[in-house]
Design a protein around this motif. Structure first.
Motif, PDB file in Angstrom:
ATOM      1  N   LEU A  98       0.823  -1.201   0.000  1.00 34.67           N
ATOM      2  CA  LEU A  98       0.000   0.000   0.000  1.00 34.67           C
ATOM      3  C   LEU A  98       0.861   1.256   0.000  1.00 34.67           C
ATOM      4  O   LEU A  98       1.983   1.260   0.516  1.00 34.67           O
ATOM      5  CB  LEU A  98      -0.896   0.053   1.249  1.00 34.67           C
ATOM      6  CG  LEU A  98      -1.861  -1.098   1.498  1.00 34.67           C
ATOM      7  CD1 LEU A  98      -2.649  -0.840   2.774  1.00 34.67           C
ATOM      8  CD2 LEU A  98      -2.796  -1.301   0.321  1.00 34.67           C
ATOM      9  N   MET A  99       0.305   2.314  -0.579  1.00 34.60           N
ATOM     10  CA  MET A  99       0.943   3.626  -0.574  1.00 34.60           C
ATOM     11  C   MET A  99      -0.136   4.637  -0.194  1.00 34.60           C
ATOM     12  O   MET A  99      -1.229   4.644  -0.765  1.00 34.60           O
ATOM     13  CB  MET A  99       1.495   3.920  -1.972  1.00 34.60           C
ATOM     14  CG  MET A  99       2.366   5.137  -2.094  1.00 34.60           C
ATOM     15  SD  MET A  99       3.309   5.077  -3.664  1.00 34.60           S
ATOM     16  CE  MET A  99       1.990   4.979  -4.876  1.00 34.60           C
ATOM     17  N   HIS A 100       0.127   5.469   0.802  1.00 32.37           N
ATOM     18  CA  HIS A 100      -0.920   6.390   1.251  1.00 32.37           C
ATOM     19  C   HIS A 100      -1.117   7.511   0.242  1.00 32.37           C
ATOM     20  O   HIS A 100      -0.199   7.925  -0.462  1.00 32.37           O
ATOM     21  CB  HIS A 100      -0.641   6.949   2.645  1.00 32.37           C
ATOM     22  CG  HIS A 100       0.602   7.759   2.785  1.00 32.37           C
ATOM     23  ND1 HIS A 100       0.833   8.926   2.102  1.00 32.37           N
ATOM     24  CD2 HIS A 100       1.686   7.560   3.569  1.00 32.37           C
ATOM     25  CE1 HIS A 100       1.998   9.414   2.452  1.00 32.37           C
ATOM     26  NE2 HIS A 100       2.549   8.605   3.330  1.00 32.37           N
ATOM     27  N   GLN A 101      -2.330   7.970   0.157  1.00 35.13           N
ATOM     28  CA  GLN A 101      -2.719   8.991  -0.812  1.00 35.13           C
ATOM     29  C   GLN A 101      -3.059  10.267  -0.060  1.00 35.13           C
ATOM     30  O   GLN A 101      -4.209  10.529   0.265  1.00 35.13           O
ATOM     31  CB  GLN A 101      -3.907   8.505  -1.652  1.00 35.13           C
ATOM     32  CG  GLN A 101      -4.176   9.348  -2.886  1.00 35.13           C
ATOM     33  CD  GLN A 101      -5.132   8.643  -3.832  1.00 35.13           C
ATOM     34  OE1 GLN A 101      -5.624   7.571  -3.550  1.00 35.13           O
ATOM     35  NE2 GLN A 101      -5.395   9.268  -4.969  1.00 35.13           N
ATOM     36  N   LEU A 102      -2.033  11.055   0.223  1.00 38.65           N
ATOM     37  CA  LEU A 102      -2.199  12.295   0.971  1.00 38.65           C
ATOM     38  C   LEU A 102      -1.817  13.487   0.108  1.00 38.65           C
ATOM     39  O   LEU A 102      -0.849  13.433  -0.644  1.00 38.65           O
ATOM     40  CB  LEU A 102      -1.316  12.293   2.227  1.00 38.65           C
ATOM     41  CG  LEU A 102      -1.623  11.265   3.315  1.00 38.65           C
ATOM     42  CD1 LEU A 102      -0.591  11.358   4.415  1.00 38.65           C
ATOM     43  CD2 LEU A 102      -3.015  11.475   3.875  1.00 38.65           C
ATOM     44  N   SER A 103      -2.546  14.548   0.235  1.00 39.85           N
ATOM     45  CA  SER A 103      -2.173  15.788  -0.426  1.00 39.85           C
ATOM     46  C   SER A 103      -1.057  16.451   0.364  1.00 39.85           C
ATOM     47  O   SER A 103      -0.867  16.186   1.555  1.00 39.85           O
ATOM     48  CB  SER A 103      -3.381  16.729  -0.524  1.00 39.85           C
ATOM     49  OG  SER A 103      -4.436  16.129  -1.249  1.00 39.85           O
ATOM     50  N   ALA A 104      -0.327  17.327  -0.299  1.00 37.01           N
ATOM     51  CA  ALA A 104       0.800  17.998   0.350  1.00 37.01           C
ATOM     52  C   ALA A 104       0.344  18.749   1.587  1.00 37.01           C
ATOM     53  O   ALA A 104      -0.677  19.436   1.585  1.00 37.01           O
ATOM     54  CB  ALA A 104       1.461  18.958  -0.634  1.00 37.01           C
ATOM     55  N   GLY A 105       1.092  18.587   2.681  1.00 36.85           N
ATOM     56  CA  GLY A 105       0.794  19.316   3.897  1.00 36.85           C
ATOM     57  C   GLY A 105      -0.226  18.673   4.810  1.00 36.85           C
ATOM     58  O   GLY A 105      -0.510  19.197   5.885  1.00 36.85           O
ATOM     59  N   THR A 106      -0.802  17.538   4.406  1.00 37.89           N
ATOM     60  CA  THR A 106      -1.793  16.876   5.247  1.00 37.89           C
ATOM     61  C   THR A 106      -1.162  15.713   6.011  1.00 37.89           C
ATOM     62  O   THR A 106      -0.154  15.156   5.594  1.00 37.89           O
ATOM     63  CB  THR A 106      -2.964  16.340   4.413  1.00 37.89           C
ATOM     64  OG1 THR A 106      -2.464  15.358   3.484  1.00 37.89           O
ATOM     65  CG2 THR A 106      -3.637  17.458   3.656  1.00 37.89           C
ATOM     66  N   THR A 107      -1.761  15.360   7.117  1.00 37.54           N
ATOM     67  CA  THR A 107      -1.315  14.218   7.906  1.00 37.54           C
ATOM     68  C   THR A 107      -2.517  13.337   8.230  1.00 37.54           C
ATOM     69  O   THR A 107      -3.665  13.747   8.072  1.00 37.54           O
ATOM     70  CB  THR A 107      -0.664  14.665   9.233  1.00 37.54           C
ATOM     71  OG1 THR A 107      -1.610  15.442   9.978  1.00 37.54           O
ATOM     72  CG2 THR A 107       0.581  15.498   8.969  1.00 37.54           C
ATOM     73  N   ALA A 108      -2.242  12.130   8.658  1.00 35.69           N
ATOM     74  CA  ALA A 108      -3.328  11.208   8.992  1.00 35.69           C
ATOM     75  C   ALA A 108      -2.889  10.319  10.140  1.00 35.69           C
ATOM     76  O   ALA A 108      -1.709  10.002  10.276  1.00 35.69           O
ATOM     77  CB  ALA A 108      -3.700  10.363   7.786  1.00 35.69           C
ATOM     78  N   VAL A 109      -3.842   9.935  10.955  1.00 35.30           N
ATOM     79  CA  VAL A 109      -3.595   9.018  12.067  1.00 35.30           C
ATOM     80  C   VAL A 109      -4.531   7.828  11.922  1.00 35.30           C
ATOM     81  O   VAL A 109      -5.737   7.999  11.769  1.00 35.30           O
ATOM     82  CB  VAL A 109      -3.827   9.703  13.432  1.00 35.30           C
ATOM     83  CG1 VAL A 109      -3.649   8.701  14.558  1.00 35.30           C
ATOM     84  CG2 VAL A 109      -2.869  10.874  13.611  1.00 35.30           C
ATOM     85  N   LEU A 110      -3.973   6.617  11.937  1.00 38.40           N
ATOM     86  CA  LEU A 110      -4.777   5.403  11.864  1.00 38.40           C
ATOM     87  C   LEU A 110      -4.952   4.825  13.260  1.00 38.40           C
ATOM     88  O   LEU A 110      -4.094   5.002  14.124  1.00 38.40           O
ATOM     89  CB  LEU A 110      -4.095   4.367  10.970  1.00 38.40           C
ATOM     90  CG  LEU A 110      -3.790   4.802   9.539  1.00 38.40           C
ATOM     91  CD1 LEU A 110      -3.157   3.656   8.770  1.00 38.40           C
ATOM     92  CD2 LEU A 110      -5.040   5.289   8.830  1.00 38.40           C
ATOM     93  N   SER A 111      -6.044   4.115  13.473  1.00 39.04           N
ATOM     94  CA  SER A 111      -6.283   3.498  14.769  1.00 39.04           C
ATOM     95  C   SER A 111      -6.831   2.098  14.581  1.00 39.04           C
ATOM     96  O   SER A 111      -7.407   1.764  13.533  1.00 39.04           O
ATOM     97  CB  SER A 111      -7.264   4.343  15.588  1.00 39.04           C
ATOM     98  OG  SER A 111      -8.495   4.484  14.909  1.00 39.04           O
ATOM     99  N   ALA A 112      -6.636   1.268  15.598  1.00 36.53           N
ATOM    100  CA  ALA A 112      -7.166  -0.087  15.547  1.00 36.53           C
ATOM    101  C   ALA A 112      -8.680  -0.055  15.440  1.00 36.53           C
ATOM    102  O   ALA A 112      -9.333   0.854  15.936  1.00 36.53           O
ATOM    103  CB  ALA A 112      -6.730  -0.851  16.795  1.00 36.53           C
ATOM    104  N   SER A 113      -9.228  -1.042  14.747  1.00 35.95           N
ATOM    105  CA  SER A 113     -10.674  -1.203  14.550  1.00 35.95           C
ATOM    106  C   SER A 113     -11.263  -0.176  13.593  1.00 35.95           C
ATOM    107  O   SER A 113     -12.483   0.001  13.544  1.00 35.95           O
ATOM    108  CB  SER A 113     -11.429  -1.159  15.888  1.00 35.95           C
ATOM    109  OG  SER A 113     -10.959  -2.170  16.755  1.00 35.95           O
ATOM    110  N   SER A 114     -10.419   0.526  12.825  1.00 31.71           N
ATOM    111  CA  SER A 114     -10.940   1.448  11.814  1.00 31.71           C
ATOM    112  C   SER A 114     -11.670   0.663  10.724  1.00 31.71           C
ATOM    113  O   SER A 114     -11.314  -0.473  10.403  1.00 31.71           O
ATOM    114  CB  SER A 114      -9.789   2.249  11.172  1.00 31.71           C
ATOM    115  OG  SER A 114      -9.214   3.138  12.093  1.00 31.71           O
ATOM    116  N   ILE A 115     -12.703   1.292  10.148  1.00 33.28           N
ATOM    117  CA  ILE A 115     -13.442   0.679   9.053  1.00 33.28           C
ATOM    118  C   ILE A 115     -12.599   0.707   7.787  1.00 33.28           C
ATOM    119  O   ILE A 115     -11.967   1.721   7.464  1.00 33.28           O
ATOM    120  CB  ILE A 115     -14.775   1.411   8.809  1.00 33.28           C
ATOM    121  CG1 ILE A 115     -15.641   1.332  10.078  1.00 33.28           C
ATOM    122  CG2 ILE A 115     -15.518   0.821   7.620  1.00 33.28           C
ATOM    123  CD1 ILE A 115     -16.021  -0.066  10.473  1.00 33.28           C
ATOM    124  N   VAL A 116     -12.582  -0.409   7.046  1.00 28.95           N
ATOM    125  CA  VAL A 116     -11.857  -0.508   5.785  1.00 28.95           C
ATOM    126  C   VAL A 116     -12.859  -0.556   4.649  1.00 28.95           C
ATOM    127  O   VAL A 116     -13.762  -1.397   4.637  1.00 28.95           O
ATOM    128  CB  VAL A 116     -10.967  -1.767   5.762  1.00 28.95           C
ATOM    129  CG1 VAL A 116     -10.246  -1.886   4.419  1.00 28.95           C
ATOM    130  CG2 VAL A 116      -9.957  -1.738   6.902  1.00 28.95           C
TER     131      VAL A 116
END
Length: 255
Positions: free
Chosen positions: A230-248
């Motif tokens: 996998l490769m994350h799809q983020l726009s410039a300047g954005t961040t993301a936090v993943l957590s357990a039990s997230s919906i896929v």
């Protein structure tokens, strides 16, 4: 990354006992703690501070044919790994001023993803249903072979050394996905992970077995793969936090 005296990467292919090293990241104190059976715990600075630059020297190595710029992590870490592995080696970290771009397909409208010292992609994802299927194949084979050790789900899962584990879909359904969203972060699937005898390394003991590669090879045709990159799809300047039990939320190829 651990390298030998010639600067060549030492992976579990060469040194299965590396799986016994337990790293702990402590961001608050900017330290990486290293633990292993029979060894004292040591700490290594995480960030390339001015103090590190004055104490530690730069070096080079290769990952999957890519030349990478690195920083040697010092004599204490080198002695620790040398004692544990029984051969001269050193611990290095990627130079923060060095950028290694992914060889996978780029994403339109997003920043070019960069890689750390991983082989091919930013992340690896496996499906728990796929693990269960391989375990059933292993059990069926072992019923006809006296004396083989039964491996539980946790043991098999750990051998695939993944970043993400998903549940709730059919076995190997992930092979047909082109994109997926975990929580609110979108990822693109960049390929399937080819597997070799390294999955035979028991991550709890360092011992080698023929399974699960043997059963996986009987199920897969052609190249033996398990899991997707996998490769994350983020726009410039954005961040993301993943957590357990997230919906896929997956997207099928061609959909």
């Amino acid at each position: 990354m651990v390298v030998n005296r010639n600067g060549v990467c030492l992976s579990q292919k060469r040194e299965p006992s590396l799986c016994l090293v337990q790293p702990q990241v402590h961001l608050s104190s900017n330290k990486l703690l290293l633990q292993a059976p029979g060894m004292d715990t040591i700490s290594v600075p995480l960030k390339n501070t001015s103090d590190m630059r004055s104490r530690y020297k730069g070096c080079q190595s290769k990952v999957c044919g890519d030349r990478v710029e690195a920083v040697d992590c010092g004599d204490e870490a080198a002695s620790w790994f040398s004692d544990f592995l029984g051969q001269p080696c050193r611990l290095i970290s990627q130079n923060p001023n060095f950028s290694r771009d992914t060889k996978k397909k780029s994403i339109e409208g997003a920043t070019t993803p960069s890689l750390s010292l991983v082989n091919e992609a930013q992340y690896l994802m496996i499906n728990s249903a796929s693990v269960q299927l391989i375990q059933e194949l292993m059990s069926s084979r072992q019923e006809n072979s006296m004396g083989d050790q039964q491996l539980d789900t946790k043991n098999i899962t750990s051998r695939f050394r993944t970043n993400f584990i998903i549940a709730g879909v059919e076995a190997f359904e992930e092979d047909n996905w082109s994109h997926l969203v975990i929580g609110n972060t979108r990822f693109v699937v960049t390929g399937h992970c080819g597997r070799c005898h390294m999955v035979g390394v028991d991550q709890e003991t360092g011992a080698k077995t023929k399974e699960p590669l043997l059963s996986l090879s009987t199920y897969r045709t052609g190249k033996v793969t398990f899991g997707v990159y996998l490769m994350h799809q983020l726009s410039a300047g954005t961040t993301a936090v993943l957590s357990a039990s997230s919906i896929v939320q997956p997207e099928q190829n061609g959909s």
